[in-house]
Write a protein that holds these residues in place. Structure first.
Motif, short mmCIF file in Angstrom:
data_model
loop_
_atom_site.label_atom_id
_atom_site.label_comp_id
_atom_site.label_asym_id
_atom_site.label_seq_id
_atom_site.Cartn_x
_atom_site.Cartn_y
_atom_site.Cartn_z
N THR A 184 40.90 32.91 36.43
CA THR A 184 41.48 33.60 37.58
C THR A 184 42.99 33.78 37.45
O THR A 184 43.52 34.87 37.67
CB THR A 184 41.15 32.85 38.89
OG1 THR A 184 39.75 32.51 38.88
CG2 THR A 184 41.44 33.72 40.09
N ILE A 185 43.70 32.73 37.07
CA ILE A 185 45.15 32.86 36.94
C ILE A 185 45.55 33.39 35.56
O ILE A 185 46.48 34.19 35.43
CB ILE A 185 45.87 31.52 37.22
CG1 ILE A 185 47.40 31.76 37.23
CG2 ILE A 185 45.48 30.45 36.22
CD1 ILE A 185 48.20 30.57 37.72
N ALA A 186 44.81 32.99 34.52
CA ALA A 186 45.14 33.48 33.17
C ALA A 186 45.04 35.00 33.11
O ALA A 186 45.89 35.68 32.53
CB ALA A 186 44.20 32.85 32.14
N SER A 187 44.02 35.53 33.75
CA SER A 187 43.82 36.98 33.75
C SER A 187 44.94 37.69 34.50
O SER A 187 45.42 38.75 34.07
CB SER A 187 42.47 37.30 34.39
OG SER A 187 42.24 38.69 34.41
N VAL A 188 45.36 37.11 35.62
CA VAL A 188 46.46 37.70 36.40
C VAL A 188 47.73 37.79 35.56
O VAL A 188 48.38 38.84 35.48
CB VAL A 188 46.72 36.85 37.67
CG1 VAL A 188 48.09 37.16 38.25
CG2 VAL A 188 45.64 37.11 38.71
N VAL A 189 48.07 36.70 34.90
CA VAL A 189 49.29 36.66 34.09
C VAL A 189 49.18 37.62 32.92
O VAL A 189 50.11 38.38 32.62
CB VAL A 189 49.56 35.22 33.61
CG1 VAL A 189 50.76 35.19 32.66
CG2 VAL A 189 49.81 34.30 34.81
N ASP A 190 48.04 37.61 32.25
CA ASP A 190 47.86 38.47 31.08
C ASP A 190 47.90 39.95 31.46
O ASP A 190 48.55 40.76 30.78
CB ASP A 190 46.52 38.17 30.40
CG ASP A 190 46.52 36.83 29.68
OD1 ASP A 190 47.61 36.27 29.50
OD2 ASP A 190 45.44 36.36 29.33
N ASP A 191 47.16 40.31 32.51
CA ASP A 191 47.13 41.72 32.90
C ASP A 191 48.54 42.24 33.20
O ASP A 191 48.88 43.38 32.88
CB ASP A 191 46.22 41.92 34.13
CG ASP A 191 44.74 41.80 33.78
OD1 ASP A 191 44.41 41.86 32.58
OD2 ASP A 191 43.93 41.67 34.71
N THR A 192 49.33 41.39 33.81
CA THR A 192 50.70 41.81 34.15
C THR A 192 51.59 41.86 32.91
O THR A 192 52.26 42.86 32.66
CB THR A 192 51.29 40.84 35.18
OG1 THR A 192 50.42 40.79 36.32
CG2 THR A 192 52.65 41.32 35.63
#
Length: 440
Positions: A184-192
């Motif tokens: 959930t958080i890894a994806s947020v950081v990566d997408d940004t």
């Protein structure tokens, strides 16, 4: 610029459900001349393996879904730790210590009282002394993101306007007790960080998307455009998850399904457009549009892939199968004739060798008892090979004159006796390929 990503976990083999997500993101990026990222969600060191990661890449390469960048989340742990620190500083991250059993009891109590089974935020009421005691007793806790209990709204690329009340959702765990950073958080950081502009994934992620939008906003990020495709079911509407083990891409490849047949099917399945065989990925991308897809569960039947595979093979020139034809032993001077006959009568490439076996070695004749004497007399009138395209006509003419048989009574018993089949290619095409004289 349009940037999309496919982010599988290398904890198993890719299946048709994964392919739908990968293909949609790939086609969106290619249609816009953008970037397609393959991102391996490998933050789980126990379940993620190099073998599965290699298998994912091998499957995508087989399909021609080439990526512009390869990223691994396991190489970005420092970045996630920094994001977690930022959330703590903004008072949007808190440690919780309930055991799975305690959480389960809380959920059951809430359900019995007619309340939604949402985490009650009891951890927010703990004093520092209580936290220290719980750490001493239980070790580190999990880290939860504190949602703002308000409506989260966005316009979905497939589902339209969506609105989820964050008060009906548990504060998501972003870091496990053992320190593992969750998707959930890894994806947020990566997408940004990677400039992802469009995220297409399954409709089972809708609630996840709502929480990620709040996490992005808490970190000062602008959310990408989200779209959630329908989930696949079996042909009778049954849950496909129980059968995914038999629908791995590697298994479909082994079964002889052609890449363009699979891609053509998956790119239109569940849309308002008819499924049509495309010649290549560029043609597929050109006609792809999320607007054609709906929210209803989409039925998938693996048997639908084989007629499309057959249609694809029927269009192939010899050059594209020359190596396989040579490998099974077809002489070079017969290769063109052989492939012209075989390609119109196969479902997958796995069937090619069977046709050469028939032409090279013959087959056990299929002869009805009442036709046995007739076939024996006919075979006696057939000369030894080599045969030509005219052999069939000359032979059946001689048999007709000798036996008086004609029409179906003449041709069908001879076809069955020579090929073992009631239907198939034209016999005038078959005869030049026979390497041995048929015999009872």
């Amino acid at each position: 610029m349009t940037v999309t990503r496919f982010a599988p976990s290398p904890t198993g083999r890719l299946h048709v459900g994964n392919l739908r997500t990968a293909l949609f993101n790939y086609l969106i990026s290619r249609n816009a001349g953008g970037t397609f990222i393959l991102r391996l969600d490998d933050t789980d060191p126990e379940r993620s393996t190099r073998a599965f990661a290699d298998g994912i890449q091998r499957d995508l390469e087989w399909l021609g879904l080439t990526w512009d960048r390869l990223e691994r989340q396991s190489e970005r742990l420092d970045r996630y730790a920094a994001a977690a620190d930022e959330l703590r500083a903004k008072d949007r991250f808190y440690e919780a210590f309930e055991t799975p059993t305690e959480l389960d009891l809380k959920r059951k109590k809430q359900l019995n009282m007619g309340q939604p089974p949402v985490y009650d935020r009891a951890a927010l009421k703990l004093s520092e002394e209580e936290k220290d005691r719980l750490r001493a007793e239980r070790g580190q806790g999990v880290w939860r993101f504190k949602l703002k209990q308000e409506r989260i709204e966005w316009t979905d690329g497939i589902l339209g306007d969506l609105s989820i009340d964050a008060a009906s959702v548990s504060d998501p765990v972003l870091i496990r007790q053992d320190g593992q950073v969750l998707y959930t958080i890894a994806s947020v950081v990566d997408d940004t960080d990677m400039g992802v502009t469009h995220v297409v994934r399954g409709s089972d992620h809708v609630t996840n998307t709502a929480t990620q939008i709040q996490i992005m906003e808490a970190l000062g990020f602008a959310p990408p455009s989200f779209a959630h495709h329908s989930l696949l079911t079996g042909p009778q509407g049954e849950a496909l998850s129980k059968r995914l083990g038999t629908l791995a891409l590697a298994d479909l490849r082994e079964a002889g399904v052609e890449p363009m047949a699979l891609l053509s099917h998956m790119a239109r399945l569940g849309s308002s457009q008819p499924i049509e065989l495309c010649s290549d990925l560029d043609e597929l991308a050109e006609g792809f549009d999320l607007d054609h897809f709906g929210a209803a569960p989409t039925k998938f039947d693996v048997n639908d892939l084989y007629p499309i595979t057959a249609r694809y093979l029927h269009t192939l020139p010899l050059e594209q199968v020359a190596d396989q034809v040579a490998e099974i032993g077809v002489p070079e001077d017969l290769a063109e004739t052989f492939w012209t006959v075989a390609r119109a009568n196969i479902t997958t490439r796995n069937d090619i060798a069977g046709w050469w076996h028939l032409f090279r070695d013959g087959t056990t004749p299929v002869v009805d008892e009442e036709d046995r004497e007739f076939v024996a007399e006919a075979f006696a009138l057939l000369p030894d090979p080599p045969y030509t395209a005219e052999t069939w006509g000359a032979w059946t003419g001689a048999v007709k004159e000798a036996t008086g048989r004609k029409g179906k009574g003449l041709f069908m018993p001879l076809r069955k006796a020579v090929t073992g089949l009631e239907r198939g290619p034209e016999m005038s095409d078959v005869m030049p390929l026979l390497q041995k004289k048929p015999a009872l």
